[in-house]
Design an enzyme around this catalytic site. Structure first.
Site, PDB file in Angstrom:
ATOM      1  N   PRO A   2      17.851  27.903  93.002  1.00  0.00           N
ATOM      2  CG  PRO A   2      19.035  28.980  95.053  1.00  0.00           C
ATOM      3  CD  PRO A   2      17.752  28.242  94.423  1.00  0.00           C
ATOM      4  CD  GLU A   3      20.436  26.096  86.896  1.00  0.00           C
ATOM      5  OE1 GLU A   3      21.310  26.275  86.675  1.00  0.00           O
ATOM      6  OE2 GLU A   3      19.306  25.752  86.429  1.00  0.00           O
ATOM      7  NE  ARG A 111       9.486  23.754  98.798  1.00  0.00           N
ATOM      8  CZ  ARG A 111       9.358  22.963  97.613  1.00  0.00           C
ATOM      9  NH1 ARG A 111       9.709  23.755  96.383  1.00  0.00           N
ATOM     10  NH2 ARG A 111       9.141  21.626  97.575  1.00  0.00           N
ATOM     11  NE  ARG A 262      15.501  18.142  87.595  1.00  0.00           N
ATOM     12  CZ  ARG A 262      16.420  18.817  88.149  1.00  0.00           C
ATOM     13  NH1 ARG A 262      17.459  18.365  88.614  1.00  0.00           N
ATOM     14  NH2 ARG A 262      16.574  20.310  88.217  1.00  0.00           N
TER      15      ARG A 262
END
Ligand SMILES: [Zn+2]
Length: 471
Positions: A2-3, A111, A262
């Protein structure tokens, strides 16, 4: 992951559900989620009332009664949702808060990377990971301060924005979007951003994040911010996840590179690289005059290398010879090149196999040579650029074009075995036309040498103008 917009959405969805609810009991189903001892956490939460939720960066801050604060980070997969007490927990439930209205607030995390930290109103902002955060993008008033801080940072702008230290809120998705809108190459050294670059970065960060919050965050993978909230922002992303597709503004193909591990997507045309070295590929049909173009760069003392020369060099390497001999069952004795040519003449389909082996080696060699050079322009003639999918390695691609009559005349000068070339001409020309949209400049090599030199010099000056230089 999530950002910021997703976390903001979680906050907005969750607040009306839990506001003024008191926690009767807590079940900790996975101890690692809670940063404190189990019994301390249970005691801390029991009897606490949820008063408010705020957000700092990607941290959720639950403000509780008695000045208590619960800091929560969802990390990769964490999510909160409400369930009636009579319902079973999901198999990923890690912490369950039983509320005073016969409902429970569940924290799921497949997770288990998420964390909850006990704190209080007076000290929660001193938690190390919160203390390091830069300001919220919506709170930035003084862009000059960012500019000043940026002056001391040599890292690529993408890396500095991801660090959250200049300001918070841009993760991997939205940083690519903001840099695209700001027309900044993601590798631009942070210290070379101008004041107006920073104004753009701040303006578009606010815009992109606000739009994402408005549409409930993006729907990346399985992430659902809360009940009945499904974001639809992802369909509006201009660059992230669109590598190999066309730019929505200029219709050139988007490039994909890795920065600090990234994945990064950008448009080489809308976000031109303006810091040295600029990497230039020369492509073109067979016998179009690529080598002559390369020679002109060479005369101006820029690093100029030919892939064909690299391949010739590789074929002289005994280790590589042995590998190829083994691959195609070639005889160990005799001339390697002659044996290979004979083999390919009888097994034309093996050419593709050979290329799959040799292309990565060529790519490696070019990368190595580029890395050790101090030239401002690094130029490589790469006839197989598109076939070997090497576009991502270069900032600028120059195509050399020639009409068929001149092409055949030149080939005749080189070699009389025309029939062998005919197929290659077709293949080559096909590739050239298919990738016209990838070319930054096209050289028309149907006139004399002087005309060619003048065209190449014009291009070199245009390229150098990106670096505020000229020949
Ligand atoms: Zn573009």
């Amino acid at each position: 992951m999530p950002e910021l917009p997703e976390v903001e959405t979680v906050k907005n969805v969750l607040l009306p559900i839990i506001k003024n609810r008191t926690v009767l009991k807590v079940d900790i189903l996975r101890k690692s989620i809670v940063n404190n001892l189990e019994h301390e956490f249970i005691k801390f939460m029991k009897g606490s009332k949820f008063l408010n939720i705020t957000r700092r960066g990607k941290f959720l801050i639950f403000h509780l009664s008695d000045n208590k604060v619960l800091v929560s980070h969802l990390r990769m997969e964490g999510k909160y949702y409400e369930l009636p007490e009579s319902f079973e927990n999901s198999k990923y439930a890690r912490v369950v808060f039983h509320l005073d209205n016969n409902m429970k607030l569940c924290y799921d995390d497949s997770r288990c990377f998420g964390r909850m930290i006990m704190a209080d109103e007076a000290s929660y902002q001193n938690i190390q990971s919160l203390k390091e955060l830069g300001p919220e993008p919506f709170d930035i008033k003084d862009v000059a301060l960012l500019y000043k801080k940026g002056q001391k940072i040599g890292l690529p702008i993408k890396t500095s924005l991801l660090s959250q230290k200049l300001f918070v809120g841009l993760g991997n998705i939205y940083v690519d979007e903001v840099l695209f809108k700001s027309e900044l190459h993601p590798l631009t050294p942070t210290k070379s951003l101008s004041m107006s670059d920073w104004e753009n970065v701040v303006k578009y960060s606010k815009l992109v994040l606000l739009e994402a919050i408005k549409s409930g965050g993006s729907t990346i993978r399985s992430y659902h911010p809360g009940k009945d909230i499904s974001g639809n922002f992802q369909t509006q992303l201009a660059v992230y996840g669109r590598q190999g597709q066309k730019c929505v503004v200029c219709h050139r193909f988007l490039r994909f590179i890795k920065i600090g591990g990234r994945g990064t997507t950008y448009c080489p045309n809308c976000q031109p690289r303006k810091h040295p070295p600029l990497k230039i590929a020369i492509v073109g049909k067979i016998a179009s005059g690529k080598s002559s173009v390369l020679e002109i760069f060479n005369k101006h003392k820029f690093l100029a290398i030919s892939s064909d020369a690299i391949v010739h060099q590789l074929y002289k390497d005994k280790v590589i010879q042995n590998k190829i001999n083994k691959k195609f069952n070639l005889p160990e004795d005799g001339d390697f090149i002659v044996n290979l040519r004979n083999h390919l003449a009888h097994h034309p389909l093996d050419l593709a196999k050979l290329e799959r082996f040799i292309h990565p080696l060529v790519k490696n060699e070019i990368t190595n040579i580029f890395e050790t050079s101090t030239s401002k322009l690094l130029v490589a003639e790469v006839p197989l650029l598109f076939k070997a999918k090497m576009q991502n390695m270069f900032d600028i691609i120059i195509g050399v074009d020639i009409n068929e009559e001149n092409q055949i005349n030149r080939l005749n000068l080189r070699d009389k075995e025309k029939s062998a070339f005919n197929k290659r001409i077709n293949d080559d020309n096909h590739q050239f036309f298919e990738h016209l949209a990838d070319l930054d400049y096209i050289i028309d090599n149907n006139k004399d040498k002087a005309d060619l030199v003048s065209q190449v010099d014009t291009i070199i000056n245009k390229v150098l103008s990106r670096l505020n230089q000229s020949l």
